[in-house]
Design a protein around this motif. Structure first.
Motif, PDB file in Angstrom:
ATOM      1  N   ASN A 243      44.173  25.785  34.560  1.00 52.15           N
ATOM      2  CA  ASN A 243      43.327  24.783  35.214  1.00 52.15           C
ATOM      3  C   ASN A 243      42.200  24.266  34.319  1.00 52.15           C
ATOM      4  OD1 ASN A 243      41.509  26.965  35.478  1.00 52.15           O
ATOM      5  ND2 ASN A 243      42.275  27.423  37.556  1.00 52.15           N
ATOM      6  N   ASP A 264      40.864  21.045  36.291  1.00 49.96           N
ATOM      7  CA  ASP A 264      41.082  20.867  37.725  1.00 49.96           C
ATOM      8  C   ASP A 264      40.094  21.786  38.431  1.00 49.96           C
ATOM      9  OD1 ASP A 264      41.937  21.022  40.398  1.00 49.96           O
ATOM     10  OD2 ASP A 264      44.034  20.688  39.860  1.00 49.96           O
ATOM     11  N   SER A 267      41.281  23.669  41.623  1.00 50.01           N
ATOM     12  CA  SER A 267      42.102  24.829  41.281  1.00 50.01           C
ATOM     13  C   SER A 267      41.230  25.982  40.796  1.00 50.01           C
ATOM     14  CB  SER A 267      43.128  24.455  40.213  1.00 50.01           C
ATOM     15  OG  SER A 267      43.817  25.592  39.744  1.00 50.01           O
ATOM     16  N   GLN A 268      40.207  25.670  39.988  1.00 49.58           N
ATOM     17  CA  GLN A 268      39.317  26.717  39.490  1.00 49.58           C
ATOM     18  C   GLN A 268      38.565  27.400  40.626  1.00 49.58           C
ATOM     19  OE1 GLN A 268      36.730  25.366  36.350  1.00 49.58           O
ATOM     20  NE2 GLN A 268      38.405  24.424  35.196  1.00 49.58           N
ATOM     21  N   ILE A 298      47.447  19.848  32.813  1.00 50.28           N
ATOM     22  CA  ILE A 298      46.760  20.107  34.079  1.00 50.28           C
ATOM     23  C   ILE A 298      47.624  19.653  35.254  1.00 50.28           C
ATOM     24  CG2 ILE A 298      44.807  19.356  35.511  1.00 50.28           C
ATOM     25  CD1 ILE A 298      44.088  21.506  33.506  1.00 50.28           C
ATOM     26  N   SER A 302      48.314  23.338  37.046  1.00 54.61           N
ATOM     27  CA  SER A 302      47.047  23.778  37.647  1.00 54.61           C
ATOM     28  C   SER A 302      47.224  24.470  38.995  1.00 54.61           C
ATOM     29  CB  SER A 302      46.093  22.590  37.808  1.00 54.61           C
ATOM     30  OG  SER A 302      46.615  21.639  38.705  1.00 54.61           O
TER      31      SER A 302
END
Length: 369
Positions: A243, A264, A267-268, A298, A302
């Motif tokens: 991500n 992203d 996502s993180q 990504i 991700s």
């Protein structure tokens, strides 16, 4: 040459487009793998003694029918061609119990795995597509054909690939710079860029087509378990999730490398930070190539990878000639809560067709949401 009755036909052709042989019922262990924006992969075996008898009756040297990296192979089901490519490998295995001839064929995209941009003694495939550098920005589809066409114009470079009837794709032009880049990689790179991505196709008869989006919505094509699906796997794979992608250029003349980072954040927040470095063919990122490569990573990585795999009985409708790579088809599974959210429309990314000696077909489909 004699034509034998079979649901499937495997034919041998010259590069110039002359039919050499219809192998009839001789091929066995036939497997055809097709994937979106990847070379097709066909393999099959034959009884060596039977094949050489066939050639003797026809008055043909068997070596002339199976010239590696020259002879082309096409496969069709009834009257519809499914694939074509070039013979890249053959093996003769002789034992006390069995004599076997094994053949492997790659689709025509694979031909460009041994071609590069830049200048050589064979000629030039331009590295630079930029109005600011005195050449011209090109659309993705026009750039794809420019790479193919220039490569075929090299000395001894023509594979006989021609431009096909389908040339869809966004007409927006972009700057693009390469640096001694593998042309197969460059073509596939045009299918994953964030802006203006295309799908590409090489047909059985060497026509090159481009699409905004290969395939179409096919709600009439239904795969169901219990039903025509004989088995199904529904993996959710987070082993290679990224991500934050750190794109790294190939380097400028002074030895420095340009970096472009894409992330992203959603996502993180859910999965915590997961980084990876992406080696790009771009140099100074003036054309956005390094950024495009990071963004493509990504987009594809991700989230946990979820690619259901279906095993389908191909002897019953829908048949493999009823749908193709890129089509969005309906998948239904009932009776299991852990995967009850799978029901819906999925895009066919890859299919493997296994054909036994009685022409029974097992079809493995890998799909994406």
């Amino acid at each position: 040459m004699t034509v034998f009755s079979s649901k499937y036909t495997i034919e041998l052709w010259t590069r110039a487009g002359t039919l050499l042989a219809d192998l009839g019922t001789k091929p066995r262990n036939r497997v055809l793998v097709q994937s979106r924006n990847e070379p097709d992969d066909l393999s099959f075996d034959m009884d060596l003694v039977e094949f050489e008898r066939y050639c003797d009756r026809a008055g043909v040297d068997p070596k002339e029918l199976l010239i590696v990296n020259s002879v082309e192979v096409r496969i069709k089901r009834h009257r519809k061609y499914l694939s074509g490519g070039q013979l890249v490998y053959r093996n003769v295995s002789i034992t006390a119990n069995e004599n076997t001839l094994t053949c492997r064929v790659f689709g025509f995209l694979q031909l460009f795995a041994k071609r590069y941009t830049g200048e050589s003694t064979a000629g030039l495939v331009s590295d630079v597509y930029s109005t600011s550098d005195g050449t011209a920005d090109l659309s993705r589809k026009d750039l794809a054909w420019a790479l193919i066409n220039q490569s075929q114009n090299l000395a001894n470079g023509s594979f006989g690939i021609t431009i096909g009837p389908n040339q869809a794709g966004n007409t927006t032009t972009y700057q693009k710079n390469y640096s001694r880049t593998n042309i197969k990689d460059a073509l596939q790179g045009l299918t994953t860029v964030e802006a203006g991505a295309i799908d590409i196709e090489f047909t059985h008869d060497k026509k090159f087509n481009t699409y905004d989006y290969m395939g179409s919505d096919r709600p009439d094509i239904v795969f169901e378990y219990p039903g025509n699906i004989t088995s199904i796997d529904v993996p959710e794979d987070g082993t290679d999730m990224t991500n934050e992608a750190i794109g790294i250029g190939r380097g400028a003349a002074d030895g420095t490398q340009t970096i472009a980072v894409e992330a992203d954040l959603a996502s993180q927040a859910q999965y915590r930070l997961r980084q990876d470095t992406i080696n790009s063919n771009g140099t100074d990122n003036s054309d956005g190539g390094i950024t495009d490569d990071a963004k493509a990573e990504i987009q594809s990585a991700s989230l946990p990878l979820r690619v259901p795999s279906l095993v389908v009985d191909g002897n019953f409708a829908p048949f493999v000639t009823d749908y193709g790579i890129g089509d969005r088809v309906r998948v239904k599974v009932s009776g299991y809560k852990l995967v009850d959210n799978i029901n819906g429309m999925y895009r066919i990314e890859r299919r493997t067709i296994r054909i036994d000696e009685n022409d029974n077909e097992e079809v493995i489909l890998e799909v994406s949401g």
